[in-house]
Design a protein around this motif. Structure first.
Motif, mmCIF file in Angstrom:
data_model
loop_
_atom_site.group_PDB
_atom_site.id
_atom_site.type_symbol
_atom_site.label_atom_id
_atom_site.label_comp_id
_atom_site.label_asym_id
_atom_site.label_seq_id
_atom_site.Cartn_x
_atom_site.Cartn_y
_atom_site.Cartn_z
ATOM 1 N N SER A 61 11.787 11.060 4.486
ATOM 2 C CA SER A 61 11.673 10.507 5.848
ATOM 3 C C SER A 61 12.124 9.053 5.958
ATOM 4 O O SER A 61 11.812 8.401 6.960
ATOM 5 C CB SER A 61 10.220 10.611 6.323
ATOM 6 N N GLU A 62 12.860 8.551 4.953
ATOM 7 C CA GLU A 62 13.283 7.155 4.943
ATOM 8 C C GLU A 62 12.076 6.227 5.121
ATOM 9 O O GLU A 62 12.111 5.246 5.860
ATOM 10 C CB GLU A 62 14.343 6.879 6.010
ATOM 11 N N SER A 63 10.998 6.556 4.431
ATOM 12 C CA SER A 63 9.753 5.801 4.533
ATOM 13 C C SER A 63 9.745 4.658 3.528
ATOM 14 O O SER A 63 9.877 4.886 2.318
ATOM 15 C CB SER A 63 8.561 6.734 4.274
ATOM 16 N N ASN A 64 9.603 3.420 4.012
ATOM 17 C CA ASN A 64 9.514 2.258 3.136
ATOM 18 C C ASN A 64 8.056 1.892 2.885
ATOM 19 O O ASN A 64 7.151 2.311 3.603
ATOM 20 C CB ASN A 64 10.249 1.063 3.758
ATOM 21 N N THR A 65 7.826 1.072 1.868
ATOM 22 C CA THR A 65 6.467 0.680 1.498
ATOM 23 C C THR A 65 5.984 -0.465 2.384
ATOM 24 O O THR A 65 6.662 -1.486 2.506
ATOM 25 C CB THR A 65 6.422 0.247 0.024
ATOM 26 N N GLY A 66 4.811 -0.314 2.986
ATOM 27 C CA GLY A 66 4.264 -1.331 3.875
ATOM 28 C C GLY A 66 3.178 -2.146 3.206
ATOM 29 O O GLY A 66 2.896 -2.002 2.007
ATOM 30 N N TRP A 67 2.554 -3.040 3.979
ATOM 31 C CA TRP A 67 1.498 -3.898 3.439
ATOM 32 C C TRP A 67 0.468 -4.220 4.505
ATOM 33 O O TRP A 67 0.680 -3.996 5.698
ATOM 34 C CB TRP A 67 2.075 -5.181 2.860
ATOM 35 N N SER A 68 -0.654 -4.777 4.027
ATOM 36 C CA SER A 68 -1.689 -5.289 4.924
ATOM 37 C C SER A 68 -2.458 -6.363 4.170
ATOM 38 O O SER A 68 -2.249 -6.570 2.967
ATOM 39 C CB SER A 68 -2.641 -4.168 5.373
ATOM 40 N N THR A 69 -3.361 -7.040 4.857
ATOM 41 C CA THR A 69 -4.159 -8.086 4.216
ATOM 42 C C THR A 69 -5.334 -7.514 3.424
ATOM 43 O O THR A 69 -6.037 -8.257 2.749
ATOM 44 C CB THR A 69 -4.700 -9.071 5.276
ATOM 45 N N HIS A 94 0.831 -1.200 0.000
ATOM 46 C CA HIS A 94 0.000 0.000 0.000
ATOM 47 C C HIS A 94 0.865 1.248 0.000
ATOM 48 O O HIS A 94 2.022 1.225 0.438
ATOM 49 C CB HIS A 94 -0.928 0.005 1.218
ATOM 50 N N CYS A 95 0.284 2.320 -0.492
ATOM 51 C CA CYS A 95 0.997 3.593 -0.549
ATOM 52 C C CYS A 95 1.289 4.079 0.869
ATOM 53 O O CYS A 95 0.393 4.118 1.711
ATOM 54 C CB CYS A 95 0.152 4.630 -1.290
ATOM 55 N N THR A 96 2.528 4.416 1.102
ATOM 56 C CA THR A 96 2.934 4.988 2.387
ATOM 57 C C THR A 96 3.857 6.165 2.113
ATOM 58 O O THR A 96 4.576 6.173 1.130
ATOM 59 C CB THR A 96 3.665 3.960 3.266
ATOM 60 N N GLY A 97 3.833 7.146 2.969
ATOM 61 C CA GLY A 97 4.686 8.313 2.785
ATOM 62 C C GLY A 97 3.905 9.511 2.298
ATOM 63 O O GLY A 97 2.701 9.450 2.023
ATOM 64 N N ALA A 98 4.627 10.623 2.148
ATOM 65 C CA ALA A 98 3.997 11.902 1.835
ATOM 66 C C ALA A 98 3.589 12.025 0.379
ATOM 67 O O ALA A 98 2.689 12.816 0.045
ATOM 68 C CB ALA A 98 4.954 13.041 2.199
ATOM 69 N N THR A 99 4.224 11.271 -0.529
ATOM 70 C CA THR A 99 3.926 11.397 -1.954
ATOM 71 C C THR A 99 3.623 10.014 -2.545
ATOM 72 O O THR A 99 3.738 8.996 -1.866
ATOM 73 C CB THR A 99 5.112 12.016 -2.722
ATOM 74 N N LYS A 100 3.295 9.986 -3.821
ATOM 75 C CA LYS A 100 3.031 8.728 -4.510
ATOM 76 C C LYS A 100 4.307 8.080 -5.043
ATOM 77 O O LYS A 100 4.243 6.977 -5.590
ATOM 78 C CB LYS A 100 2.045 8.948 -5.657
ATOM 79 N N LEU A 101 5.447 8.732 -4.890
ATOM 80 C CA LEU A 101 6.710 8.193 -5.411
ATOM 81 C C LEU A 101 7.594 7.755 -4.250
ATOM 82 O O LEU A 101 8.002 8.576 -3.418
ATOM 83 C CB LEU A 101 7.431 9.227 -6.266
ATOM 84 N N TYR A 102 7.904 6.457 -4.207
ATOM 85 C CA TYR A 102 8.695 5.911 -3.116
ATOM 86 C C TYR A 102 10.017 6.641 -2.941
ATOM 87 O O TYR A 102 10.430 6.939 -1.808
ATOM 88 C CB TYR A 102 8.964 4.414 -3.350
ATOM 89 N N ASN A 103 10.724 6.910 -4.043
ATOM 90 C CA ASN A 103 12.061 7.491 -3.957
ATOM 91 C C ASN A 103 12.050 8.823 -3.228
ATOM 92 O O ASN A 103 12.939 9.110 -2.413
ATOM 93 C CB ASN A 103 12.641 7.661 -5.362
ATOM 94 N N ILE A 104 11.043 9.643 -3.508
ATOM 95 C CA ILE A 104 10.931 10.929 -2.808
ATOM 96 C C ILE A 104 10.620 10.707 -1.341
ATOM 97 O O ILE A 104 11.192 11.369 -0.453
ATOM 98 C CB ILE A 104 9.851 11.812 -3.474
ATOM 99 N N ASN A 105 9.722 9.775 -1.055
ATOM 100 C CA ASN A 105 9.374 9.495 0.338
ATOM 101 C C ASN A 105 10.594 9.058 1.135
ATOM 102 O O ASN A 105 10.743 9.420 2.308
ATOM 103 C CB ASN A 105 8.304 8.400 0.404
ATOM 104 N N TYR A 106 11.473 8.279 0.485
ATOM 105 C CA TYR A 106 12.665 7.840 1.202
ATOM 106 C C TYR A 106 13.569 9.023 1.531
ATOM 107 O O TYR A 106 14.085 9.122 2.656
ATOM 108 C CB TYR A 106 13.441 6.796 0.403
#
Length: 257
Positions: A54-62, A39-51
């Motif tokens: 804030s060093e935000s990685n992509t998470g998951w759920s069921t 799922h999308c995590t972080g301030a933006t839709k682009l992982y690289n910018i989020n990292y």
């Protein structure tokens, strides 16, 4: 008295005729299957910018994605084929509960400019379970391990689906004596509990293409991993019922007791 003796006799005969139960006394792990979705995590839709923010990685759920691209859902991360680095490889991080035998990664990619013409792609993996590396971690650019996948193009032609399995994460093997009696259960890796288990474990995965930083390679390796839409429900299946043809064996994790 006769009734009591008759009852005892029936119980004794039933006991003699019943199959012997296992008395090895150790744990007997089982492996529950579970599907999770990135799922999308972080301030933006682009992982690289989020990292970088804030060093935000992509998470998951069921919970599976509920919306489509047309409804504004979805996000992703750019991948240019460089060496292992949090900013250049997408990073997925989350938890799972219980014993683990193997897993299947299901991830989708957009090819920017549709540049890749090969029928297969070699992916580079680094991963940790509870901080324990499951692939060798050496010096760049040989970090981790690789797996070659034959991606499947979507019906729309907008993305490709990559499926591969990671094996050798845990096991439970019954040990029998010469008479066929179960005497022990041999276990290893992330098979730490009786039954399905209830302990929560962390899993961290770095995923990238196995390229280099030359300009020529940049043109053929540039892509974007995408997730969290109904069209691209990327995620992980823990303890799948079947494994994918594309698979890579981990170094069996060893945990401190």
């Amino acid at each position: 008295m006769k009734t009591r003796l008759l009852t005892m006799l029936v119980v004794l005969l039933a006991a003699l005729g019943a199959p012997a139960s296992a008395t090895h006394g150790g744990i007997h792990p089982t492996f529950r299957s579970e599907r999770v979705y990135f799922h999308c995590t972080g301030a933006t839709k682009l992982y690289n910018i989020n990292y970088w923010i804030s060093e935000s990685n992509t998470g998951w759920s069921t919970t599976p994605p509920a919306q489509s691209v047309q409804e504004g859902a979805g996000c992703g991360g750019l991948e240019y084929g460089g060496f292992t680095n949090e900013a250049y490889d997408v990073v997925f991080e989350g938890t799972f509960t219980g014993n683990l035998r193997d897993m299947t990664i299901d991830v989708h990619q957009l090819l920017l400019g549709n540049a890749r013409q090969a029928t297969t792609e070699t992916l580079r993996l680094n991963a940790w379970i509870d901080g324990v590396p499951i692939f060798p971690v050496g010096t760049q650019p040989t970090n981790g391990r690789t797996v070659t996948v034959a991606p499947v193009r979507s019906s729309s032609g907008a993305s490709e689906r990559f499926l591969f399995s990671i094996t050798n994460l845990g096991f439970a093997r019954d040990i029998f004596d010469a008479d066929g009696k179960l005497i022990d259960v041999e276990t290893g890796g992330v098979a730490l509990e009786d039954g399905d288990g209830s302990a929560e474990h962390t899993f961290l995965l770095y995923l990238g293409t196995h390229g280099n930083t030359t300009s020529a390679d940049l043109k053929t390796k540039l892509g974007a991993w995408v997730w969290d839409t109904t069209e691209v429900p990327s995620g992980i299946t823990f303890n799948p019922s079947t494994l994918e043809p594309a698979r890579v064996a981990a170094d069996l994790p060893v945990f401190e007791q």
